[in-house]
Design a protein around this motif. Sequence first.
Motif, PDB file in Angstrom:
ATOM      1  N   LYS A  15       0.725  -1.128   0.079  1.00 50.12           N
ATOM      2  CA  LYS A  15      -0.224  -0.070   0.048  1.00 50.12           C
ATOM      3  C   LYS A  15       0.970   1.185   0.057  1.00 50.12           C
ATOM      4  O   LYS A  15       1.932   1.025   0.467  1.00 50.12           O
ATOM      5  CB  LYS A  15      -0.978  -0.197   1.127  1.00 50.12           C
ATOM      6  CG  LYS A  15      -2.018  -0.939   1.384  1.00 50.12           C
ATOM      7  CD  LYS A  15      -2.755  -0.690   2.416  1.00 50.12           C
ATOM      8  CE  LYS A  15      -4.000  -1.511   2.617  1.00 50.12           C
ATOM      9  NZ  LYS A  15      -4.768  -1.392   3.866  1.00 50.12           N
ATOM     10  N   PHE A  17       1.081   4.231   1.779  1.00 54.38           N
ATOM     11  CA  PHE A  17       0.770   4.591   3.013  1.00 54.38           C
ATOM     12  C   PHE A  17       0.998   6.131   3.198  1.00 54.38           C
ATOM     13  O   PHE A  17       1.824   6.850   3.110  1.00 54.38           O
ATOM     14  CB  PHE A  17       1.320   4.051   4.455  1.00 54.38           C
ATOM     15  CG  PHE A  17       0.855   4.261   5.749  1.00 54.38           C
ATOM     16  CD1 PHE A  17       0.026   3.644   6.341  1.00 54.38           C
ATOM     17  CD2 PHE A  17       1.251   5.357   6.395  1.00 54.38           C
ATOM     18  CE1 PHE A  17      -0.785   3.833   7.378  1.00 54.38           C
ATOM     19  CE2 PHE A  17       0.799   5.901   7.759  1.00 54.38           C
ATOM     20  CZ  PHE A  17      -0.153   4.748   8.428  1.00 54.38           C
ATOM     21  N   LYS A  34      -3.951   8.120  11.559  1.00 50.10           N
ATOM     22  CA  LYS A  34      -2.781   7.605  10.716  1.00 50.10           C
ATOM     23  C   LYS A  34      -1.345   7.853  11.468  1.00 50.10           C
ATOM     24  O   LYS A  34      -0.448   7.168  10.926  1.00 50.10           O
ATOM     25  CB  LYS A  34      -2.837   8.422   9.397  1.00 50.10           C
ATOM     26  CG  LYS A  34      -4.178   8.083   8.595  1.00 50.10           C
ATOM     27  CD  LYS A  34      -3.931   6.785   7.773  1.00 50.10           C
ATOM     28  CE  LYS A  34      -5.000   6.260   6.800  1.00 50.10           C
ATOM     29  NZ  LYS A  34      -4.696   7.255   5.465  1.00 50.10           N
ATOM     30  N   HIS A  38       1.490   5.086  11.939  1.00 55.80           N
ATOM     31  CA  HIS A  38       2.694   5.054  11.384  1.00 55.80           C
ATOM     32  C   HIS A  38       3.780   4.997  12.418  1.00 55.80           C
ATOM     33  O   HIS A  38       4.698   4.585  12.007  1.00 55.80           O
ATOM     34  CB  HIS A  38       2.734   6.884  10.724  1.00 55.80           C
ATOM     35  CG  HIS A  38       3.985   6.866  10.017  1.00 55.80           C
ATOM     36  ND1 HIS A  38       5.319   7.445  10.457  1.00 55.80           N
ATOM     37  CD2 HIS A  38       4.715   6.551   8.901  1.00 55.80           C
ATOM     38  CE1 HIS A  38       6.125   7.559   9.606  1.00 55.80           C
ATOM     39  NE2 HIS A  38       5.774   7.085   8.421  1.00 55.80           N
ATOM     40  N   GLU A 263      -0.337  -3.064   5.644  1.00 56.33           N
ATOM     41  CA  GLU A 263      -0.219  -1.603   5.309  1.00 56.33           C
ATOM     42  C   GLU A 263       1.040  -1.265   4.299  1.00 56.33           C
ATOM     43  O   GLU A 263       1.091  -2.321   3.107  1.00 56.33           O
ATOM     44  CB  GLU A 263       0.052  -0.762   6.378  1.00 56.33           C
ATOM     45  CG  GLU A 263      -1.198  -0.619   7.384  1.00 56.33           C
ATOM     46  CD  GLU A 263      -2.232   0.024   6.949  1.00 56.33           C
ATOM     47  OE1 GLU A 263      -2.233   0.836   5.763  1.00 56.33           O
ATOM     48  OE2 GLU A 263      -3.366  -0.318   7.385  1.00 56.33           O
ATOM     49  N   ASN A 264       2.061  -0.922   4.445  1.00 56.93           N
ATOM     50  CA  ASN A 264       3.384  -0.768   3.567  1.00 56.93           C
ATOM     51  C   ASN A 264       4.516  -1.448   3.883  1.00 56.93           C
ATOM     52  O   ASN A 264       5.545  -1.326   3.357  1.00 56.93           O
ATOM     53  CB  ASN A 264       3.687   0.616   3.425  1.00 56.93           C
ATOM     54  CG  ASN A 264       4.132   1.342   4.965  1.00 56.93           C
ATOM     55  OD1 ASN A 264       4.051   0.618   6.056  1.00 56.93           O
ATOM     56  ND2 ASN A 264       4.761   2.372   4.930  1.00 56.93           N
TER      57      ASN A 264
END
Length: 315
Positions: A15, A17, A34, A38, A263-264
């Motif tokens: 993704k 992010f 978010k 993170h 996610e990433n």
Amino acid sequence: MGEFAEKNMRGMSMKNFTLEQEVICGHLVTTDTKKLWHVQLELLDLLKAICRKHNIKYFASAGTLLGAVRHKGYIPWDDDIDIVMFADDYEKFCEVAPQEIHGDYFFQHFRTEPGFSAGMARIRKSSTTACTKYEYNCKFPSTTYNFGIFIDIFPLNYIPTKFPMSFYQKILYKIFAKIISGYRKECLMRKNNNSRYRFSKGYLLWKLVSNFVSYEQVATTYYSICNMCKQSDLVGLFAFGGFNKKLMWKTEWWKETCELQFENTTIVCPKKYDPILKKEYGDYMIYKKGTAVHTMQFFSADIPYKDKLKNFKME
């Protein structure tokens, strides 16, 4: 491997992010959330690096495992990352973590943080803030208690199923769990001089025991009781969840792993995630909000907890 994991793995592309707020599955994920995520992904990278260096096996668990399978990342209304390790790996991690985690990061465990939970550990980032509702309602013995954004780490303890060990463990567990609960009640009472729990069995038992031993000694004994079985067909979050059958699984379900998108990045998951999630959540593809074990009272990825807490009654 299940259908959803296969789709997750096939042609995996990470993704992108971003910190921009967005609506995911009908839920508004704010920029502040978010930013929280993170930081937690940053802490996850730190944990993964330590595990690689010391050959420690870990797994995504609970809402993090569900999120990896169902959302390829966070459940939109979740606010943390949950990691589990078999007891031997958990103990090894707790041994090396204080040397590997330093600077802006802090390894939180009952041996590094007076009064912390006996059944889990956390990695926290000190230049941020994350205070759960339980932590907000408590006054801990340490004036330097770390309230940074965190990820949770739990041991997977083997659970005896045969007499007499199962009987012996259950008796000892109930005694020491009651003492631990009494200590927690004392922390709750300290905050606002609340005498609500003063005559509860747990509190009275803790006050008696605390005349002879420290909380750390009680926590050490408690964890030893939870980890007294070294091999079993049953494993679970016993030190954290006690005899909660939803948090007990067949050991074989955790033996093989797969790596799923989160996610990433990626995260290690049990290959047989399907029966694990069904045991804990039932039909886990149905969205259910408000089922988290804890929720944040307040958090900030931008303000250190030492500054943020000045605005709240934490003394």
